[in-house]
Design a protein around this motif. Structure first.
Motif, PDB file in Angstrom:
ATOM      1  N   THR A 301      52.823  17.036  24.975  1.00 24.73           N
ATOM      2  CA  THR A 301      53.560  15.919  25.578  1.00 24.73           C
ATOM      3  C   THR A 301      52.655  15.049  26.665  1.00 24.73           C
ATOM      4  O   THR A 301      52.622  13.979  26.526  1.00 24.73           O
ATOM      5  CB  THR A 301      55.037  16.424  25.993  1.00 24.73           C
ATOM      6  OG1 THR A 301      55.752  17.020  24.913  1.00 24.73           O
ATOM      7  CG2 THR A 301      55.968  14.928  26.465  1.00 24.73           C
ATOM      8  N   MET A 302      52.272  15.847  27.373  1.00 31.95           N
ATOM      9  CA  MET A 302      51.303  15.298  28.546  1.00 31.95           C
ATOM     10  C   MET A 302      49.976  14.426  27.809  1.00 31.95           C
ATOM     11  O   MET A 302      50.108  13.453  28.395  1.00 31.95           O
ATOM     12  CB  MET A 302      50.730  16.547  29.470  1.00 31.95           C
ATOM     13  CG  MET A 302      49.895  15.989  30.659  1.00 31.95           C
ATOM     14  SD  MET A 302      50.928  15.268  32.041  1.00 31.95           S
ATOM     15  CE  MET A 302      49.647  13.869  32.171  1.00 31.95           C
ATOM     16  N   PHE A 303      49.449  15.156  27.299  1.00 37.89           N
ATOM     17  CA  PHE A 303      48.415  14.443  26.527  1.00 37.89           C
ATOM     18  C   PHE A 303      48.414  13.275  25.588  1.00 37.89           C
ATOM     19  O   PHE A 303      48.026  11.971  25.584  1.00 37.89           O
ATOM     20  CB  PHE A 303      47.056  15.385  26.120  1.00 37.89           C
ATOM     21  CG  PHE A 303      46.465  15.936  26.884  1.00 37.89           C
ATOM     22  CD1 PHE A 303      45.184  15.525  27.301  1.00 37.89           C
ATOM     23  CD2 PHE A 303      46.559  17.517  27.112  1.00 37.89           C
ATOM     24  CE1 PHE A 303      44.290  16.159  28.481  1.00 37.89           C
ATOM     25  CE2 PHE A 303      45.631  18.120  27.846  1.00 37.89           C
ATOM     26  CZ  PHE A 303      44.520  17.626  28.415  1.00 37.89           C
ATOM     27  N   LEU A 304      49.416  13.483  24.868  1.00 36.37           N
ATOM     28  CA  LEU A 304      50.040  12.367  24.182  1.00 36.37           C
ATOM     29  C   LEU A 304      50.461  11.017  24.689  1.00 36.37           C
ATOM     30  O   LEU A 304      50.067  10.042  24.657  1.00 36.37           O
ATOM     31  CB  LEU A 304      51.044  12.811  22.887  1.00 36.37           C
ATOM     32  CG  LEU A 304      51.501  11.892  22.042  1.00 36.37           C
ATOM     33  CD1 LEU A 304      50.412  11.458  21.244  1.00 36.37           C
ATOM     34  CD2 LEU A 304      52.508  12.257  21.092  1.00 36.37           C
ATOM     35  N   THR A 305      51.391  11.292  25.614  1.00 34.78           N
ATOM     36  CA  THR A 305      52.046  10.306  26.324  1.00 34.78           C
ATOM     37  C   THR A 305      50.781   9.709  27.416  1.00 34.78           C
ATOM     38  O   THR A 305      50.725   8.448  27.448  1.00 34.78           O
ATOM     39  CB  THR A 305      53.191  10.876  27.346  1.00 34.78           C
ATOM     40  OG1 THR A 305      53.999  11.728  26.687  1.00 34.78           O
ATOM     41  CG2 THR A 305      53.858   9.872  28.227  1.00 34.78           C
ATOM     42  N   TYR A 306      50.018  10.394  27.981  1.00 34.69           N
ATOM     43  CA  TYR A 306      48.902   9.871  28.637  1.00 34.69           C
ATOM     44  C   TYR A 306      48.041   8.955  27.953  1.00 34.69           C
ATOM     45  O   TYR A 306      47.770   7.651  28.465  1.00 34.69           O
ATOM     46  CB  TYR A 306      48.183  11.072  29.411  1.00 34.69           C
ATOM     47  CG  TYR A 306      46.814  10.635  29.952  1.00 34.69           C
ATOM     48  CD1 TYR A 306      46.938  10.193  31.349  1.00 34.69           C
ATOM     49  CD2 TYR A 306      45.468  10.772  29.341  1.00 34.69           C
ATOM     50  CE1 TYR A 306      45.534   9.816  31.939  1.00 34.69           C
ATOM     51  CE2 TYR A 306      44.334  10.432  29.935  1.00 34.69           C
ATOM     52  CZ  TYR A 306      44.376   9.857  31.343  1.00 34.69           C
ATOM     53  OH  TYR A 306      43.372   9.701  31.885  1.00 34.69           O
ATOM     54  N   GLU A 307      47.627   9.501  26.810  1.00 38.57           N
ATOM     55  CA  GLU A 307      46.651   8.753  25.993  1.00 38.57           C
ATOM     56  C   GLU A 307      47.436   7.268  25.493  1.00 38.57           C
ATOM     57  O   GLU A 307      46.812   6.281  25.286  1.00 38.57           O
ATOM     58  CB  GLU A 307      46.130   9.422  24.779  1.00 38.57           C
ATOM     59  CG  GLU A 307      45.252  10.536  25.244  1.00 38.57           C
ATOM     60  CD  GLU A 307      43.850  10.160  25.630  1.00 38.57           C
ATOM     61  OE1 GLU A 307      43.737   9.187  25.537  1.00 38.57           O
ATOM     62  OE2 GLU A 307      43.007  11.328  26.023  1.00 38.57           O
TER      63      GLU A 307
END
Length: 316
Positions: A301-307
């Motif tokens: 969730t962190m990486f997907l939302t960040y990207e």
């Protein structure tokens, strides 16, 4: 959003958005992980989950979430913003172009520096979160000095004593205030040494696997990874990082949960030796399964939302 060729603010904003998403997804399992590592009376992960649910309902899994939601969003904003900008700074210094892809050594240096920075920001956040999560945990008789002879001659053995409605802290602000009054400013950084042992190698095994998996999952070298690839790479990186960090995380959690009533551990080495002597080597892997399960959705969730946030900000 871009203030210079090598420094960008949108990395910090995207990190803040990703951090908020990851806290909501991961906090219930974080509570279970903390209880398993620093608490007593739980046979395994499932028993811990069922015990929390029976005694505290669903809300028990979200105990202490308000403070991480407010603070970890800022924490992740700084971590991801610092890491990305450090990458660009290293590339500009070494290759003359901030857009030049970083090598493994560059990523390692950026990850280590990010890990050190994270301790300064995250140690007080983790401490308060853990103290609040452990509020309803049974209080050990040995910590209360109840073991031994009492006035009527009755011997109370070393065991867990349930004290109903025993709440030391009314909330995050009261928790911080109490710690400052009783332990001073250094009290907010209790367990900081163990956190360095966890976060410096932990971030190396977080950002580097993510980069490797993204590269492997891209259809070709020039294209951007698909959102599904980002989600999978982030989840795998999170699980790898958290599982390998579990021994240091156990020590950190125990030291931070300590001293609610009376201090039990004199330092990191004493905590390690005491835990090993009383519970064996397996204690350092307590909560590893929860870390692996929890690490995947949180990091995905962190990486997907960040990207995706970066793509939105940069119009891609």
């Amino acid at each position: 959003m871009q203030t210079s060729k090598s420094f960008r603010l949108d990395d910090f904003i995207a990190g803040w958005i990703g951090g908020a998403s990851s806290v909501v997804v991961g906090h219930p399992l974080d509570t279970v992980k903390t209880r398993l590592q620093a608490g007593k009376g739980y046979k395994n992960t499932l028993h811990c989950v069922l015990t929390i649910y029976r005694k505290e309902t669903v809300m028990g899994f979200f105990k202490g979430m308000s403070f991480p939601l407010a603070s970890i969003t800022v924490y992740n904003s700084v971590v991801f913003g610092f890491f990305s900008n450090t990458q660009r700074f290293i590339s500009k210094y070494r290759y003359g172009d901030g857009r030049h892809p970083c090598g493994m050594l560059d990523l390692t240096v950026a990850s280590m520096l990010t890990g050190l920075l994270s301790v300064g920001l995250g140690a007080p956040v983790d401490l308060v979160k853990i103290r609040l999560q452990m509020q309803t945990q049974t209080v050990l008789a040995e910590n209360l000095h109840l073991a031994g002879n009492v006035s009527n001659g009755t011997n109370i053995p070393l065991r867990s004593v349930n004290i109903p409605n025993q709440r030391l802290y009314r909330g995050p602000i009261h928790c911080i205030s109490s710690i400052l009054q009783t332990e001073g400013l250094q009290g907010l950084y209790r367990g900081g040494g163990a956190m360095i042992l966890r976060d410096v190698p932990g971030y190396i095994l977080y950002f580097i696997p993510y980069t490797i998996f993204c590269d492997l999952l891209k259809p070709d070298a020039t294209s951007s990874p698909h959102p599904c690839s980002i989600w999978l790479a982030g989840g795998l990186a999170g699980s790898i990082s958290w599982v390998t960090a579990t021994p240091a995380d156990v020590v950190k959690s125990r030291m931070q949960a300590d001293a609610q009533l009376q201090r039990k551990y004199r330092g990191i080495l004493h905590c390690i030796l005491h835990s090993y002597k009383t519970e064996g080597a397996q204690v350092f892997f307590r909560g590893a399964s929860v870390n692996a399960i929890r690490g995947f959705p949180m990091s995905a969730t962190m990486f997907l939302t960040y990207e995706l946030s970066l793509q939105f900000f940069r119009g891609r």
